[in-house]
Design an enzyme around this catalytic site. Structure first.
Site, PDB file in Angstrom:
ATOM      1  N   GLU A 128       0.803  -1.226   0.000  1.00  0.00           N
ATOM      2  CA  GLU A 128       0.000   0.000   0.000  1.00  0.00           C
ATOM      3  C   GLU A 128       0.833   1.273   0.000  1.00  0.00           C
ATOM      4  OE1 GLU A 128      -3.323   0.031   2.610  1.00  0.00           O
ATOM      5  OE2 GLU A 128      -3.989  -1.945   1.981  1.00  0.00           O
ATOM      6  N   GLU A 239      -5.544  -9.026   1.268  1.00  0.00           N
ATOM      7  CA  GLU A 239      -6.215  -8.715   2.527  1.00  0.00           C
ATOM      8  C   GLU A 239      -7.699  -8.497   2.267  1.00  0.00           C
ATOM      9  OE1 GLU A 239      -4.742  -5.472   4.954  1.00  0.00           O
ATOM     10  OE2 GLU A 239      -2.693  -5.802   4.248  1.00  0.00           O
TER      11      GLU A 239
END
Length: 456
Positions: A128, A239
């Site tokens: 990220e 995720e």
């Protein structure tokens, strides 16, 4: 010479999708996990009542917490427990920190040899970082990230580092939110990788109807837009999950009932056995419980989950109508950029909860700074990861792993306030499972094997 039967058996093996959980390098109090801690977590995941096949672990750093560049002790634990690894190299700490990650990786190859490299599902360069570097991430207080050119440079450094080693066949990817992937200015990263990892959390999409009944459609939109933007690269779900406790985000309510409904709808029906998946998460409440908390088990590690994990008796989530989702979707650039036609970053209004995903808003500050501090890059304040939200159509939030500073904040989802990890078992690094769908991967493997048979 391979027989037809053995080649078909190989095709079936290649087609299987891996599955596991996210694991951080520290506990929520910032204390370092040791080999025995990882071993206990991995064996717990393999023995969960009602579930099977959770034999992979996703890591966020190669560096053992509290050291300069020692290989993370999760590696020996994985070897001991026959757990496969989706390796992670932390990429938001600057060049010096990244060199520590590379050193730990090369030392691990030298120290453990094929006992290590044969259980690697893939390598993620960063997590990220593009989101945290975006206007959205900065506005959300997510602190330091990395730009596309930096991530591409790091990917190339990893390729050079593993060249001519027993890990040379490993598939290299990057993990980010779906809004990062649909942003055309990040296309150099998707071009540079072998696979794309997406973090998706409908729970955090509070700019639109995001009750549990919409969880599946929001998730589908996030993955679908990512696939449309990355040029056919395999998409792995690195995720996703629904919290068991904590604050309400929009219409999304944390509860055991809703966590099970999301597990049934997204996990059982869409992912497990079909797509490489690392669920968020096995445990995130040791020793303290974050808000929200996503752990399948509570503060005491054990194989009895907080809710039923069997996929036999699927719970259908009660739902608002899909028309409500469309009517409350916030317009923005995310829809157009999902096709790769826009170089602009999706606007903040196109995002979900600006406080983010696990790793943001209560769980956020534990992951990123913990991983940063583990590689010697503590920058003072704890960076926090946050999720990106929905776009036009029914978008979906991404998520990120956060982390507290070395001695820092400590609460976080994703591996007990540490970085998430994930898993699934694989037997060879040279043939990692990289397709987004078991049917797709089986088809590719089957064709390849038929060609081999014809050549015999």
């Amino acid at each position: 010479m391979y027989t037809t039967l053995s080649l078909l058996t190989m095709a079936a093996t290649v087609s299987a999708a891996v599955q596991g959980f996210n694991y951080g390098s520290t506990f929520t109090d910032s204390s370092a996990k040791q080999e025995k801690d990882f071993e206990n977590e991995f064996t717990t995941a393999q023995g969960l009542v009602g579930a099977s096949g959770f034999t992979s672990a996703r890591l966020y750093t190669m560096v053992q917490a509290g050291t300069a560049n020692d290989p993370i002790s999760a590696i020996q634990a994985a070897i001991n427990t026959k757990t496969s690894l989706l390796l992670g190299l932390w990429a938001s700490g600057g060049e010096t920190a990244f060199q520590s990650e590379l050193t730990a990786l090369t030392r691990a190859i030298e120290q453990y040899g094929t006992a290590f490299t044969s259980i690697v599902d893939g390598i993620s360069v960063g997590s990220e970082d593009l989101y945290r570097n975006s206007p959205q991430g900065i506005a959300a207080g997510s602190y330091v990230g990395a730009d596309p050119d930096t991530i591409v440079d790091y990917i190339n450094q990893v390729r050079d580092a593993i060249k001519d080693t027993s890990l040379s066949g490993a598939q290299i990817g990057h993990v980010d939110t779906w809004t990062a992937w649909v942003n055309g200015s990040n296309s150099a990263v998707s071009d540079a990788v072998d696979w794309v990892g997406v973090d998706a959390y409908p729970y955090f999409q509070d700019t639109m109807v995001n009750d549990i009944g919409q969880g599946g459609s929001l998730f589908d939109s996030a993955v679908g837009q990512t696939k449309s933007a990355v040029g056919g690269k395999p998409v792995w779900v690195t995720e996703t999950g629904w919290p068991v406790s904590g604050k309400t985000a929009g219409q999304a309510e944390p509860s055991l009932e809703n966590a099970k409904a999301y597990w049934d709808d997204v996990g059982c029906q869409k992912l497990f056995g079909k797509v490489n998946t690392w669920w968020y998460t096995l445990q995130d409440a040791a020793p303290t419980e974050p808000n929200p908390s996503f752990g399948i088990v509570g503060s005491t590690l054990g194989t009895t989950p907080l809710y039923d994990l069997s996929c036999d008796n699927i719970t259908s989530p009660s739902s608002s109508s899909s028309s409500e989702v469309s009517s409350k979707t916030v317009s923005g650039t995310a829809g157009s950029s999902a096709t790769g036609s826009s170089d602009s970053q999706p606007t903040d209004s196109a995002g979900g909860d600006t406080s983010g995903s696990p790793g943001a808003g209560g769980i956020q500050s534990s992951q990123i700074s913990i991983e940063a501090s583990a590689t010697g890059t503590n920058s003072g304040s704890s960076p926090e990861a946050t999720s990106s939200g929905s776009g036009t159509g029914s978008g979906s939030s991404g998520s990120s792993s956060g982390s507290g500073s070395g001695a820092g904040t400590g609460s976080g989802s994703g591996g007990n306030g540490t970085t998430p990890n994930s898993g699934s078992s694989s037997t060879s690094t040279s043939v990692p499972i990289s397709s987004g769908s078991s049917l797709e991967s089986f088809g590719a493997a089957f064709v390849a094997i038929l060609m081999t048979i014809m050549a015999l």
